[in-house]
Design a protein around this motif. Structure first.
Motif, PDB file in Angstrom:
ATOM      1  N   VAL A  69       3.532  12.637  -3.894  1.00  0.00           N
ATOM      2  CA  VAL A  69       2.270  12.849  -2.786  1.00  0.00           C
ATOM      3  C   VAL A  69       1.287  12.571  -3.426  1.00  0.00           C
ATOM      4  O   VAL A  69       0.014  12.169  -2.762  1.00  0.00           O
ATOM      5  CB  VAL A  69       2.607  14.692  -2.720  1.00  0.00           C
ATOM      6  CG1 VAL A  69       1.393  14.909  -1.903  1.00  0.00           C
ATOM      7  CG2 VAL A  69       3.706  14.659  -1.776  1.00  0.00           C
ATOM      8  N   ALA A  70       0.902  12.650  -4.937  1.00  0.00           N
ATOM      9  CA  ALA A  70      -0.193  12.451  -5.563  1.00  0.00           C
ATOM     10  C   ALA A  70      -0.719  10.804  -5.545  1.00  0.00           C
ATOM     11  O   ALA A  70      -1.514  10.332  -5.086  1.00  0.00           O
ATOM     12  CB  ALA A  70      -0.210  12.763  -7.026  1.00  0.00           C
ATOM     13  N   ARG A  71       0.412  10.086  -5.467  1.00  0.00           N
ATOM     14  CA  ARG A  71       0.314   8.744  -5.355  1.00  0.00           C
ATOM     15  C   ARG A  71      -0.042   8.413  -4.120  1.00  0.00           C
ATOM     16  O   ARG A  71      -0.930   7.509  -4.037  1.00  0.00           O
ATOM     17  CB  ARG A  71       1.679   7.964  -5.629  1.00  0.00           C
ATOM     18  CG  ARG A  71       1.922   7.879  -7.052  1.00  0.00           C
ATOM     19  CD  ARG A  71       3.099   6.593  -7.305  1.00  0.00           C
ATOM     20  NE  ARG A  71       4.466   7.294  -6.884  1.00  0.00           N
ATOM     21  CZ  ARG A  71       5.293   8.255  -7.444  1.00  0.00           C
ATOM     22  NH1 ARG A  71       4.817   8.742  -8.678  1.00  0.00           N
ATOM     23  NH2 ARG A  71       6.472   8.571  -6.839  1.00  0.00           N
ATOM     24  N   ALA A  75      -3.765   6.710  -3.074  1.00  0.00           N
ATOM     25  CA  ALA A  75      -3.884   5.389  -2.166  1.00  0.00           C
ATOM     26  C   ALA A  75      -4.621   5.624  -1.029  1.00  0.00           C
ATOM     27  O   ALA A  75      -5.633   4.748  -0.667  1.00  0.00           O
ATOM     28  CB  ALA A  75      -2.634   4.956  -1.775  1.00  0.00           C
ATOM     29  N   LEU A  76      -4.562   6.626  -0.482  1.00  0.00           N
ATOM     30  CA  LEU A  76      -5.429   6.962   0.778  1.00  0.00           C
ATOM     31  C   LEU A  76      -6.912   7.390   0.317  1.00  0.00           C
ATOM     32  O   LEU A  76      -7.719   6.672   1.148  1.00  0.00           O
ATOM     33  CB  LEU A  76      -5.015   8.176   1.637  1.00  0.00           C
ATOM     34  CG  LEU A  76      -3.631   8.136   2.368  1.00  0.00           C
ATOM     35  CD1 LEU A  76      -3.238   9.446   2.845  1.00  0.00           C
ATOM     36  CD2 LEU A  76      -3.887   7.090   3.507  1.00  0.00           C
ATOM     37  N   GLY A  82     -15.952   7.329   0.697  1.00  0.00           N
ATOM     38  CA  GLY A  82     -16.164   8.331   0.685  1.00  0.00           C
ATOM     39  C   GLY A  82     -15.048   9.641   0.516  1.00  0.00           C
ATOM     40  O   GLY A  82     -15.349  10.780   0.611  1.00  0.00           O
ATOM     41  N   VAL A  83     -13.845   9.188   0.353  1.00  0.00           N
ATOM     42  CA  VAL A  83     -12.841  10.081   0.288  1.00  0.00           C
ATOM     43  C   VAL A  83     -12.279   9.988  -1.004  1.00  0.00           C
ATOM     44  O   VAL A  83     -12.026   9.220  -1.916  1.00  0.00           O
ATOM     45  CB  VAL A  83     -11.431   9.756   1.220  1.00  0.00           C
ATOM     46  CG1 VAL A  83     -10.105  10.533   1.133  1.00  0.00           C
ATOM     47  CG2 VAL A  83     -11.917   9.442   2.596  1.00  0.00           C
ATOM     48  N   VAL A  84     -11.831  11.529  -1.502  1.00  0.00           N
ATOM     49  CA  VAL A  84     -11.629  11.673  -3.034  1.00  0.00           C
ATOM     50  C   VAL A  84     -10.485  12.552  -2.896  1.00  0.00           C
ATOM     51  O   VAL A  84     -10.255  13.544  -2.065  1.00  0.00           O
ATOM     52  CB  VAL A  84     -12.753  12.406  -3.595  1.00  0.00           C
ATOM     53  CG1 VAL A  84     -12.379  12.810  -4.983  1.00  0.00           C
ATOM     54  CG2 VAL A  84     -13.836  11.695  -3.817  1.00  0.00           C
ATOM     55  N   HIS A  85      -9.727  12.274  -3.888  1.00  0.00           N
ATOM     56  CA  HIS A  85      -8.189  12.843  -4.029  1.00  0.00           C
ATOM     57  C   HIS A  85      -8.286  13.746  -5.080  1.00  0.00           C
ATOM     58  O   HIS A  85      -8.786  13.513  -6.426  1.00  0.00           O
ATOM     59  CB  HIS A  85      -6.968  12.161  -4.174  1.00  0.00           C
ATOM     60  CG  HIS A  85      -6.091  12.900  -4.779  1.00  0.00           C
ATOM     61  ND1 HIS A  85      -4.911  12.479  -5.806  1.00  0.00           N
ATOM     62  CD2 HIS A  85      -5.055  13.922  -4.092  1.00  0.00           C
ATOM     63  CE1 HIS A  85      -3.976  13.449  -6.089  1.00  0.00           C
ATOM     64  NE2 HIS A  85      -4.006  14.273  -5.068  1.00  0.00           N
ATOM     65  N   VAL A  86      -8.301  15.037  -5.279  1.00  0.00           N
ATOM     66  CA  VAL A  86      -8.423  16.027  -6.183  1.00  0.00           C
ATOM     67  C   VAL A  86      -6.836  17.141  -6.395  1.00  0.00           C
ATOM     68  O   VAL A  86      -6.506  17.467  -5.549  1.00  0.00           O
ATOM     69  CB  VAL A  86      -9.598  16.984  -6.243  1.00  0.00           C
ATOM     70  CG1 VAL A  86      -9.390  18.136  -7.564  1.00  0.00           C
ATOM     71  CG2 VAL A  86     -10.794  16.510  -6.096  1.00  0.00           C
ATOM     72  N   VAL A 131      -2.451  10.399   7.050  1.00  0.00           N
ATOM     73  CA  VAL A 131      -3.383   9.694   7.502  1.00  0.00           C
ATOM     74  C   VAL A 131      -3.916  10.207   8.927  1.00  0.00           C
ATOM     75  O   VAL A 131      -5.081   9.868   9.145  1.00  0.00           O
ATOM     76  CB  VAL A 131      -2.770   8.002   7.913  1.00  0.00           C
ATOM     77  CG1 VAL A 131      -3.425   7.314   8.858  1.00  0.00           C
ATOM     78  CG2 VAL A 131      -2.327   7.635   6.723  1.00  0.00           C
ATOM     79  N   LYS A 132      -3.184  10.709   9.762  1.00  0.00           N
ATOM     80  CA  LYS A 132      -3.508  11.296  11.113  1.00  0.00           C
ATOM     81  C   LYS A 132      -4.735  12.235  10.865  1.00  0.00           C
ATOM     82  O   LYS A 132      -5.857  12.325  11.717  1.00  0.00           O
ATOM     83  CB  LYS A 132      -2.193  11.822  11.805  1.00  0.00           C
ATOM     84  CG  LYS A 132      -2.852  12.457  12.920  1.00  0.00           C
ATOM     85  CD  LYS A 132      -1.297  12.999  13.678  1.00  0.00           C
ATOM     86  CE  LYS A 132      -1.664  13.799  14.934  1.00  0.00           C
ATOM     87  NZ  LYS A 132      -0.567  14.490  15.484  1.00  0.00           N
ATOM     88  N   GLU A 133      -4.384  13.217  10.126  1.00  0.00           N
ATOM     89  CA  GLU A 133      -5.448  14.175   9.706  1.00  0.00           C
ATOM     90  C   GLU A 133      -6.676  13.732   9.140  1.00  0.00           C
ATOM     91  O   GLU A 133      -7.831  14.195   9.659  1.00  0.00           O
ATOM     92  CB  GLU A 133      -4.903  15.286   8.649  1.00  0.00           C
ATOM     93  CG  GLU A 133      -3.523  16.158   9.368  1.00  0.00           C
ATOM     94  CD  GLU A 133      -4.167  16.834  10.964  1.00  0.00           C
ATOM     95  OE1 GLU A 133      -5.112  17.804  10.642  1.00  0.00           O
ATOM     96  OE2 GLU A 133      -3.421  16.617  11.932  1.00  0.00           O
TER      97      GLU A 133
END
Length: 149
Positions: A69-71, A75-76, A82-86, A131-133
């Protein structure tokens, strides 16, 4: 009781349990509305949040599906401006899990630009759900952005 009747009862019970399990699995991966309280800075500091959205993944050291899920989320985040994954490890932070009512990992909260959760996905959802959300959030906030499917 005859062996035939016992066998039919057993088959019926297995069918019922299978349907309940499949329903529960589908329900847990479906996005849900999140509480409207902003995430506290001690959980996700405001300087670590994205300009448009933040994908906050709550994981534990023992979670088998969390790395995948982290990968996906990384990637998203790389694809979306302007999107960040934490990623937040709640193994040693039961207070965070209790505060946010996290009962399974991975749990992903999608935060808007102000740090307010707009969507919550529990369990390893398919990439299309994220992706949808994310697209729904980005399309509702100016300027409009989209992600590749």
């Amino acid at each position: 009781m005859s062996p035939l009747i016992a066998f039919l009862i057993l088959v019926g019970l297995v069918a019922i349990v299978t349907v309940i399990g499949l329903w529960g699995r589908a329900r847990s991966a479906a996005p849900r509305a999140a509480r409207a309280d902003a995430i506290a800075d001690e959980i996700v500091p405001s300087d670590a949040r994205g300009e448009a959205a933040t994908l906050v993944q709550f994981s534990t050291k023992f979670c088998g599906s969390c790395p995948g899920v982290a990968r996906t989320l990384s990637a998203l985040a790389d694809d979306g401006t302007g999107v960040v994954h934490v990623e937040v490890d709640i193994t040693d932070r039961p207070d965070v899990a209790a505060q946010l009512h996290i009962l399974q990992t991975p749990t992903v909260l999608l935060l808007d630009r102000d740090g307010v959760p707009v969507s919550r996905l529990s369990g390893a959802a398919p990439r299309s759900s994220y992706v949808k959300e994310l697209t729904r959030l980005l399309d509702s906030s100016p300027p409009s952005r989209s992600l590749p499917a």
